[in-house]
Design a protein around this motif. Structure first.
Motif, PDB file in Angstrom:
ATOM      1  N   LEU A   1      -5.462-103.732 -22.110  1.00 32.37           N
ATOM      2  CA  LEU A   1      -6.703-103.205 -22.101  1.00 32.37           C
ATOM      3  C   LEU A   1      -7.514-103.054 -20.787  1.00 32.37           C
ATOM      4  O   LEU A   1      -8.417-102.646 -20.463  1.00 32.37           O
ATOM      5  N   LEU A   2      -6.534-103.253 -19.639  1.00 35.85           N
ATOM      6  CA  LEU A   2      -6.884-103.316 -18.217  1.00 35.85           C
ATOM      7  C   LEU A   2      -6.662-102.092 -17.820  1.00 35.85           C
ATOM      8  O   LEU A   2      -7.604-101.487 -17.149  1.00 35.85           O
ATOM      9  N   TYR A   3      -5.537-101.363 -17.647  1.00 33.43           N
ATOM     10  CA  TYR A   3      -4.998-100.173 -16.976  1.00 33.43           C
ATOM     11  C   TYR A   3      -4.672 -99.237 -18.490  1.00 33.43           C
ATOM     12  O   TYR A   3      -3.613 -99.697 -18.950  1.00 33.43           O
ATOM     13  N   PRO A   4      -5.393 -98.218 -18.516  1.00 35.06           N
ATOM     14  CA  PRO A   4      -4.730 -97.289 -19.520  1.00 35.06           C
ATOM     15  C   PRO A   4      -3.344 -96.644 -19.370  1.00 35.06           C
ATOM     16  O   PRO A   4      -3.233 -96.397 -18.060  1.00 35.06           O
ATOM     17  N   PRO A   5      -2.828 -96.377 -20.330  1.00 34.02           N
ATOM     18  CA  PRO A   5      -1.722 -95.479 -20.253  1.00 34.02           C
ATOM     19  C   PRO A   5      -1.572 -94.001 -19.448  1.00 34.02           C
ATOM     20  O   PRO A   5      -2.642 -93.607 -20.087  1.00 34.02           O
ATOM     21  N   LEU A   6      -0.287 -93.606 -19.100  1.00 30.81           N
ATOM     22  CA  LEU A   6      -0.484 -92.273 -18.581  1.00 30.81           C
ATOM     23  C   LEU A   6       0.498 -91.626 -19.802  1.00 30.81           C
ATOM     24  O   LEU A   6       0.492 -90.592 -19.929  1.00 30.81           O
ATOM     25  N   ASP A   7       1.399 -92.254 -19.893  1.00 33.06           N
ATOM     26  CA  ASP A   7       2.586 -92.047 -20.986  1.00 33.06           C
ATOM     27  C   ASP A   7       1.794 -92.089 -22.352  1.00 33.06           C
ATOM     28  O   ASP A   7       0.940 -92.872 -22.638  1.00 33.06           O
ATOM     29  N   GLN A   8       1.936 -91.024 -23.201  1.00 35.40           N
ATOM     30  CA  GLN A   8       1.600 -90.970 -24.589  1.00 35.40           C
ATOM     31  C   GLN A   8      -0.174 -91.343 -24.320  1.00 35.40           C
ATOM     32  O   GLN A   8      -0.868 -92.271 -25.282  1.00 35.40           O
ATOM     33  N   SER A   9      -0.902 -90.628 -23.414  1.00 37.96           N
ATOM     34  CA  SER A   9      -2.323 -90.710 -23.196  1.00 37.96           C
ATOM     35  C   SER A   9      -2.871 -89.514 -23.992  1.00 37.96           C
ATOM     36  O   SER A   9      -2.600 -88.260 -23.297  1.00 37.96           O
ATOM     37  N   ASP A  10      -3.766 -89.337 -24.773  1.00 40.08           N
ATOM     38  CA  ASP A  10      -4.649 -88.316 -25.409  1.00 40.08           C
ATOM     39  C   ASP A  10      -5.269 -87.881 -24.223  1.00 40.08           C
ATOM     40  O   ASP A  10      -5.529 -86.526 -24.202  1.00 40.08           O
ATOM     41  N   TYR A  11      -5.816 -88.630 -23.341  1.00 40.74           N
ATOM     42  CA  TYR A  11      -6.818 -88.271 -22.286  1.00 40.74           C
ATOM     43  C   TYR A  11      -6.204 -87.336 -21.362  1.00 40.74           C
ATOM     44  O   TYR A  11      -6.601 -86.367 -20.844  1.00 40.74           O
ATOM     45  N   VAL A  12      -4.945 -87.804 -21.024  1.00 43.82           N
ATOM     46  CA  VAL A  12      -4.127 -87.008 -19.945  1.00 43.82           C
ATOM     47  C   VAL A  12      -3.793 -85.355 -20.799  1.00 43.82           C
ATOM     48  O   VAL A  12      -4.080 -84.643 -19.847  1.00 43.82           O
ATOM     49  N   ASP A  13      -3.340 -85.662 -21.872  1.00 44.86           N
ATOM     50  CA  ASP A  13      -3.029 -84.659 -22.381  1.00 44.86           C
ATOM     51  C   ASP A  13      -4.120 -83.370 -22.555  1.00 44.86           C
ATOM     52  O   ASP A  13      -4.046 -82.398 -22.285  1.00 44.86           O
ATOM     53  N   LYS A  14      -5.490 -83.885 -22.910  1.00 43.41           N
ATOM     54  CA  LYS A  14      -6.564 -82.910 -22.846  1.00 43.41           C
ATOM     55  C   LYS A  14      -7.095 -82.561 -21.611  1.00 43.41           C
ATOM     56  O   LYS A  14      -8.119 -81.747 -21.659  1.00 43.41           O
ATOM     57  N   ASN A  15      -7.199 -83.557 -20.569  1.00 45.66           N
ATOM     58  CA  ASN A  15      -8.121 -83.350 -19.305  1.00 45.66           C
ATOM     59  C   ASN A  15      -7.306 -83.217 -17.990  1.00 45.66           C
ATOM     60  O   ASN A  15      -7.578 -83.915 -17.077  1.00 45.66           O
ATOM     61  N   LEU A  16      -6.466 -82.087 -17.984  1.00 51.16           N
ATOM     62  CA  LEU A  16      -5.930 -81.910 -16.644  1.00 51.16           C
ATOM     63  C   LEU A  16      -6.789 -81.918 -15.710  1.00 51.16           C
ATOM     64  O   LEU A  16      -6.546 -82.398 -14.543  1.00 51.16           O
ATOM     65  N   HIS A  17      -7.947 -81.210 -15.606  1.00 52.42           N
ATOM     66  CA  HIS A  17      -8.796 -81.001 -14.390  1.00 52.42           C
ATOM     67  C   HIS A  17      -9.328 -82.435 -14.202  1.00 52.42           C
ATOM     68  O   HIS A  17      -9.514 -82.574 -12.829  1.00 52.42           O
ATOM     69  N   GLU A  18      -9.881 -83.355 -15.068  1.00 48.64           N
ATOM     70  CA  GLU A  18     -10.321 -84.414 -14.809  1.00 48.64           C
ATOM     71  C   GLU A  18      -9.356 -85.393 -14.282  1.00 48.64           C
ATOM     72  O   GLU A  18      -9.607 -86.078 -13.357  1.00 48.64           O
ATOM     73  N   VAL A  19      -8.029 -85.219 -14.739  1.00 50.00           N
ATOM     74  CA  VAL A  19      -6.887 -86.164 -13.923  1.00 50.00           C
ATOM     75  C   VAL A  19      -6.746 -85.905 -12.521  1.00 50.00           C
ATOM     76  O   VAL A  19      -6.725 -86.836 -11.675  1.00 50.00           O
ATOM     77  N   LEU A  20      -7.005 -84.437 -12.151  1.00 50.04           N
ATOM     78  CA  LEU A  20      -6.626 -84.183 -10.742  1.00 50.04           C
ATOM     79  C   LEU A  20      -7.820 -84.733 -10.036  1.00 50.04           C
ATOM     80  O   LEU A  20      -7.805 -85.093  -8.858  1.00 50.04           O
ATOM     81  N   CYS A  21      -9.028 -84.573 -10.500  1.00 45.89           N
ATOM     82  CA  CYS A  21     -10.447 -84.894  -9.936  1.00 45.89           C
ATOM     83  C   CYS A  21     -10.206 -86.647  -9.677  1.00 45.89           C
ATOM     84  O   CYS A  21     -10.803 -87.064  -8.602  1.00 45.89           O
ATOM     85  N   LEU A  22      -9.895 -87.163 -10.631  1.00 48.62           N
ATOM     86  CA  LEU A  22      -9.939 -88.824 -10.553  1.00 48.62           C
ATOM     87  C   LEU A  22      -8.980 -89.213  -9.680  1.00 48.62           C
ATOM     88  O   LEU A  22      -9.170 -90.326  -8.770  1.00 48.62           O
ATOM     89  N   MET A  23      -7.934 -88.561  -9.270  1.00 49.19           N
ATOM     90  CA  MET A  23      -6.991 -89.124  -8.204  1.00 49.19           C
ATOM     91  C   MET A  23      -7.832 -89.092  -6.966  1.00 49.19           C
ATOM     92  O   MET A  23      -7.835 -90.122  -6.188  1.00 49.19           O
ATOM     93  N   ARG A  24      -8.456 -88.080  -6.948  1.00 54.41           N
ATOM     94  CA  ARG A  24      -9.330 -88.001  -5.406  1.00 54.41           C
ATOM     95  C   ARG A  24     -10.558 -88.908  -5.331  1.00 54.41           C
ATOM     96  O   ARG A  24     -10.921 -89.564  -4.424  1.00 54.41           O
ATOM     97  N   HIS A  25     -11.170 -88.619  -6.572  1.00 51.84           N
ATOM     98  CA  HIS A  25     -12.727 -89.518  -6.623  1.00 51.84           C
ATOM     99  C   HIS A  25     -12.918 -90.756  -7.354  1.00 51.84           C
ATOM    100  O   HIS A  25     -13.994 -91.352  -7.289  1.00 51.84           O
ATOM    101  N   GLY A  26     -11.828 -90.848  -8.028  1.00 52.61           N
ATOM    102  CA  GLY A  26     -11.718 -92.220  -8.903  1.00 52.61           C
ATOM    103  C   GLY A  26     -12.826 -92.104 -10.341  1.00 52.61           C
ATOM    104  O   GLY A  26     -13.008 -90.755 -10.507  1.00 52.61           O
ATOM    105  N   LYS A  27     -13.125 -92.966 -10.932  1.00 54.69           N
ATOM    106  CA  LYS A  27     -13.521 -92.849 -12.344  1.00 54.69           C
ATOM    107  C   LYS A  27     -14.108 -94.135 -12.785  1.00 54.69           C
ATOM    108  O   LYS A  27     -13.511 -95.263 -12.551  1.00 54.69           O
ATOM    109  N   GLU A  28     -15.349 -94.298 -13.209  1.00 61.40           N
ATOM    110  CA  GLU A  28     -15.897 -95.241 -13.761  1.00 61.40           C
ATOM    111  C   GLU A  28     -16.753 -94.921 -15.025  1.00 61.40           C
ATOM    112  O   GLU A  28     -17.091 -93.949 -15.369  1.00 61.40           O
ATOM    113  N   GLY A  29     -17.092 -96.174 -15.789  1.00 64.04           N
ATOM    114  CA  GLY A  29     -17.492 -95.798 -17.028  1.00 64.04           C
ATOM    115  C   GLY A  29     -16.653 -95.871 -18.286  1.00 64.04           C
ATOM    116  O   GLY A  29     -15.412 -95.924 -17.936  1.00 64.04           O
ATOM    117  N   GLN A  30     -17.102 -96.124 -19.206  1.00 62.29           N
ATOM    118  CA  GLN A  30     -16.144 -96.054 -20.364  1.00 62.29           C
ATOM    119  C   GLN A  30     -15.198 -95.043 -20.805  1.00 62.29           C
ATOM    120  O   GLN A  30     -15.923 -93.861 -20.557  1.00 62.29           O
TER     121      GLN A  30
END
Ligand code: HEC
Length: 127
Positions: free
Chosen positions: A44-73
């Motif tokens: 529960l520390l580092y979320p998966p990228l394989d089989q992640s519904d978040y990755v499947d649904k949020n391409l734009h967010e995934v691009l942005c978080l590589m550069r800007h990071g991400k916080e919050g639940q």
């Protein structure tokens, strides 16, 4: 962009191959410490990228978080994660496009190439 969504088509393109191979190296160097080489994450520390519904649904967010990071639940596959990820501002638009091409075409995904132009315009609109 005729090949964009057709894996069988895009994989044959040298440009796709180049993005994918570079992307894999960059992933191992910049991301696998936490998300692991196999993309399965770590408990529960580092979320998966394989089989992640978040990755499947949020391409734009995934691009942005590589550069800007991400916080919050964050909820991935119904599980809650809440530990900030630092962005990596040194990654260029091209490197982010390559990493995304790798993530979206490995572990059963077959999205096709994520081009640097598309990536750059998304990165310009990150919140
Ligand atoms: C130091 C550890 C660390 C590194 C390195 C790291 N991340 Fe993360 N990542 C996290 C954490 C922690 C979260 C959860 C953030 C939250 O809870 O808001 C996360 C969330 C994510 C998410 C959204 C949730 C998911 O799993 O679907 C994606 C996508 C992601 N990271 C991709 C990457 C990519 C791509 C790289 C490399 C460019 C990378 N991360 C590097 C720790 C890391």
């Amino acid at each position: 962009m005729a090949c964009q969504l057709l894996f069988s088509c895009s994989t044959k393109e040298p440009k796709f191959q180049q993005y994918y191979v570079q992307g894999e190296q960059l992933y191992i160097k910049n991301c696998s410490n936490c998300h692991q080489k196999d993309g399965k994450g770590l408990g529960l520390l580092y979320p998966p990228l394989d089989q992640s519904d978040y990755v499947d649904k949020n391409l734009h967010e995934v691009l942005c978080l590589m550069r800007h990071g991400k916080e919050g639940q964050l909820i991935v596959n119904g599980k809650k994660f809440n530990k900030p990820m630092r962005g990596i501002p040194s990654l260029t638009d091209l490197e982010i496009a390559e990493i995304a091409t790798y993530i979206y075409n490995t572990w059963d995904r077959q999205h096709g190439i994520i081009d640097v132009k598309e990536t750059a315009s998304v990165l310009n609109s990150c919140k």
